[in-house]
Write a protein that holds these residues in place. Sequence first.
Motif, PDB file in Angstrom:
ATOM      1  N   HIS A   6     -12.471  -0.803 -10.155  1.00 18.05           N
ATOM      2  CA  HIS A   6     -11.316  -0.206  -9.499  1.00 18.05           C
ATOM      3  C   HIS A   6     -11.771   1.033  -8.740  1.00 18.05           C
ATOM      4  O   HIS A   6     -12.429   1.902  -9.307  1.00 18.05           O
ATOM      5  N   TYR A   7     -11.452   1.098  -7.460  1.00 18.60           N
ATOM      6  CA  TYR A   7     -11.802   2.274  -6.671  1.00 18.60           C
ATOM      7  C   TYR A   7     -10.915   3.437  -7.094  1.00 18.60           C
ATOM      8  O   TYR A   7      -9.754   3.256  -7.451  1.00 18.60           O
ATOM      9  N   THR A   9      -9.539   5.917  -5.410  1.00 18.77           N
ATOM     10  CA  THR A   9      -8.398   6.260  -4.559  1.00 18.77           C
ATOM     11  C   THR A   9      -8.073   5.108  -3.624  1.00 18.77           C
ATOM     12  O   THR A   9      -8.901   4.214  -3.389  1.00 18.77           O
ATOM     13  N   ILE A  10      -6.885   5.153  -3.070  1.00 16.95           N
ATOM     14  CA  ILE A  10      -6.465   4.154  -2.085  1.00 16.95           C
ATOM     15  C   ILE A  10      -7.394   4.215  -0.875  1.00 16.95           C
ATOM     16  O   ILE A  10      -7.827   3.179  -0.364  1.00 16.95           O
ATOM     17  N   TYR A  51      -5.655  -3.974  -5.769  1.00 15.52           N
ATOM     18  CA  TYR A  51      -5.885  -2.739  -6.515  1.00 15.52           C
ATOM     19  C   TYR A  51      -4.545  -2.018  -6.637  1.00 15.52           C
ATOM     20  O   TYR A  51      -3.880  -1.780  -5.643  1.00 15.52           O
ATOM     21  N   ARG A  52      -4.160  -1.674  -7.863  1.00 18.43           N
ATOM     22  CA  ARG A  52      -2.898  -0.976  -8.102  1.00 18.43           C
ATOM     23  C   ARG A  52      -3.185   0.490  -8.417  1.00 18.43           C
ATOM     24  O   ARG A  52      -4.117   0.803  -9.142  1.00 18.43           O
ATOM     25  N   TYR A  53      -2.312   1.335  -7.872  1.00 21.76           N
ATOM     26  CA  TYR A  53      -2.431   2.770  -8.108  1.00 21.76           C
ATOM     27  C   TYR A  53      -1.076   3.296  -8.573  1.00 21.76           C
ATOM     28  O   TYR A  53      -0.053   2.953  -8.004  1.00 21.76           O
ATOM     29  N   GLU A  54      -1.112   4.103  -9.618  1.00 22.71           N
ATOM     30  CA  GLU A  54       0.111   4.690 -10.156  1.00 22.71           C
ATOM     31  C   GLU A  54       0.003   6.199 -10.094  1.00 22.71           C
ATOM     32  O   GLU A  54      -1.030   6.770 -10.443  1.00 22.71           O
ATOM     33  N   ASP A  61       4.901   7.387  -6.260  1.00 25.40           N
ATOM     34  CA  ASP A  61       3.503   7.481  -5.841  1.00 25.40           C
ATOM     35  C   ASP A  61       2.741   6.182  -6.079  1.00 25.40           C
ATOM     36  O   ASP A  61       1.545   6.120  -5.855  1.00 25.40           O
ATOM     37  N   GLU A  62       3.409   5.140  -6.558  1.00 20.78           N
ATOM     38  CA  GLU A  62       2.742   3.875  -6.835  1.00 20.78           C
ATOM     39  C   GLU A  62       2.474   3.121  -5.543  1.00 20.78           C
ATOM     40  O   GLU A  62       3.266   3.161  -4.605  1.00 20.78           O
ATOM     41  N   THR A  64       0.012  -0.546  -3.985  1.00 21.47           N
ATOM     42  CA  THR A  64      -0.916  -1.652  -4.203  1.00 21.47           C
ATOM     43  C   THR A  64      -1.654  -1.919  -2.897  1.00 21.47           C
ATOM     44  O   THR A  64      -1.037  -1.974  -1.833  1.00 21.47           O
TER      45      THR A  64
END
Length: 108
Positions: A6-7, A9-10, A51-54, A61-62, A64
């Motif tokens: 998983h990276y 950051t976006i 990739y999901r970011y929360e 702030d979520e 994908t």
Amino acid sequence: MKQKFHYATITEAIEQLKSQGFNLELSLESDHFKAEGKIYPADEFEIVDLYRYEGPSDPADEATVYALTSKAGLKGILVTGYGATADDEQGEETIKHLHYKYNQSQQG
């Protein structure tokens, strides 16, 4: 391509995907994608990675990040935010369909 890590950051995810040839910046509109002034039917694409970011404290702030390929060999990136398709029921269904196909391919 299966997600290996998983990276952080976006931005990092997008940069790495671009280095792998995912150069179309896609936007979802109802049942199709738009990029560079062209329209592409969503059903011609499949998710090859995501990739999901929360956000640490705010669900708004979520996001994908999707790596998508088409049957014609196009490679693109779609970034959706929390509730990005909330006002677009067709867009929400399109994302669900892509997720369904992705999940089926991961099981087989």
